[in-house]
Scaffold this active site. Sequence first.
Site, PDB file in Angstrom:
ATOM      1  N   CYS A 184       0.817  -1.314  -0.047  1.00 55.64           N
ATOM      2  CA  CYS A 184      -0.077  -0.027   0.110  1.00 55.64           C
ATOM      3  C   CYS A 184       0.882   1.162   0.000  1.00 55.64           C
ATOM      4  O   CYS A 184       0.538   2.181  -0.857  1.00 55.64           O
ATOM      5  CB  CYS A 184      -0.798   0.041   1.204  1.00 55.64           C
ATOM      6  SG  CYS A 184      -0.181  -0.447   2.874  1.00 55.64           S
ATOM      7  N   HIS A 190      -2.878   6.649   4.633  1.00 56.94           N
ATOM      8  CA  HIS A 190      -1.526   6.600   4.695  1.00 56.94           C
ATOM      9  C   HIS A 190      -0.950   7.945   4.321  1.00 56.94           C
ATOM     10  O   HIS A 190      -1.525   8.526   3.367  1.00 56.94           O
ATOM     11  CB  HIS A 190      -0.767   5.458   3.791  1.00 56.94           C
ATOM     12  CG  HIS A 190      -0.861   4.041   4.571  1.00 56.94           C
ATOM     13  ND1 HIS A 190      -1.625   3.863   5.780  1.00 56.94           N
ATOM     14  CD2 HIS A 190      -0.405   2.768   3.907  1.00 56.94           C
ATOM     15  CE1 HIS A 190      -1.726   2.322   5.785  1.00 56.94           C
ATOM     16  NE2 HIS A 190      -0.891   1.964   4.977  1.00 56.94           N
ATOM     17  N   GLN A 194       1.599   5.421   8.739  1.00 60.52           N
ATOM     18  CA  GLN A 194       0.640   4.398   8.158  1.00 60.52           C
ATOM     19  C   GLN A 194      -0.465   4.164   9.192  1.00 60.52           C
ATOM     20  O   GLN A 194      -0.344   3.969  10.188  1.00 60.52           O
ATOM     21  CB  GLN A 194       1.422   3.088   7.850  1.00 60.52           C
ATOM     22  CG  GLN A 194       2.344   3.376   6.493  1.00 60.52           C
ATOM     23  CD  GLN A 194       2.924   2.421   6.154  1.00 60.52           C
ATOM     24  OE1 GLN A 194       4.425   2.309   5.911  1.00 60.52           O
ATOM     25  NE2 GLN A 194       2.257   1.148   5.912  1.00 60.52           N
TER      26      GLN A 194
END
Length: 341
Positions: free
Chosen positions: A132, A244, A159
């Site tokens: 991600c 994030h 994150q």
Amino acid sequence: MGYRVAVVGATGNVGREVLAILAEREFPYDEIAAVASSRSVGTEVEIGDTGKMIKCRNIEHFDFTGWDIALFAAGSGPAKDYAAKAAAAGCYVIDNSSLYRMDPDVPLIVPEVNPDAIEEAVKRKIIANPNCSTAQMVVALKPLHDVATIKRVVVSTYQSVSGAGKAGMDELFEQSRAIFVGDAVEPRKFTKQIAFNVIPHIDVFLDDGSTKEEWKMVVETKKIMDPKIKVQATCVRVPVFVGHAESITLEFEKEMTASQAQDILREAPGIMLVDKREDGGYVTPVECAGDSATYISRVREDPTVENGLALWCVSDNLRKGAALNAVQIAELLGRRILKKG
């Protein structure tokens, strides 16, 4: 004629998001199967906000023969056990786990960055979805790299707990509530208290002192974009539920001014530039949750290195960092290889 699509891990955070995005983007499917572990068999999940409910099937008995695409959102364990079997049955697998990312015969794809890599998928019928934190970063880096060639990247990530799944989100909620009422805080999913704290530790530690999450950002960026790029990452878990954020410093081979970078990013696919240089003139994780774009703010020149630039990058990790990117790969697969929809 549309596609027959199986969503593996349909009851998890990413799996449910995959179902929602398939509906949202009007992916041309004829049939969708929700596939999960035996403990979720019979559980109903909704395909987006369509009101259509489907029951989960047991992955242990699911036959992938005749299915076009399987979107795996169940982790490395199920991917190891069933992805190759699905591919052997003729079904293209798009895997969100880390299992196949660095396999030289498996393309690692972010459609805005390296769409031509989809042609490699015919070898194994398996395509890897990147980490991600890597996905949103390379979306921001690619258009700048094409113009001035990035030599070095230094990135610090912030994150959200959703990157650790439902257990991570539950732990943040439970610890926050416990602190407010004066109860004891017991870390379970994370190594230290996550509520009202930050933890500079994601995944396991490696021999050189970096973590595996940091290693992923290094090697995945090289595979997706350019093996010559040097990357230094520090990955931090923060008490945010979804989204994030990344502070990124870049060093280029050629001159790149902040104004030039803003112009490039403003026109780049998948990016929204919000950079007003005033109070509130930037994007935070709370604002990006539920959105598909990768947001860029705080673009400025870095005077400490020649041809340096710094920027702030924010994205919904459950979407661009996972589910959306997987569905975009499925769309790319349909256009370039399957050509049914």
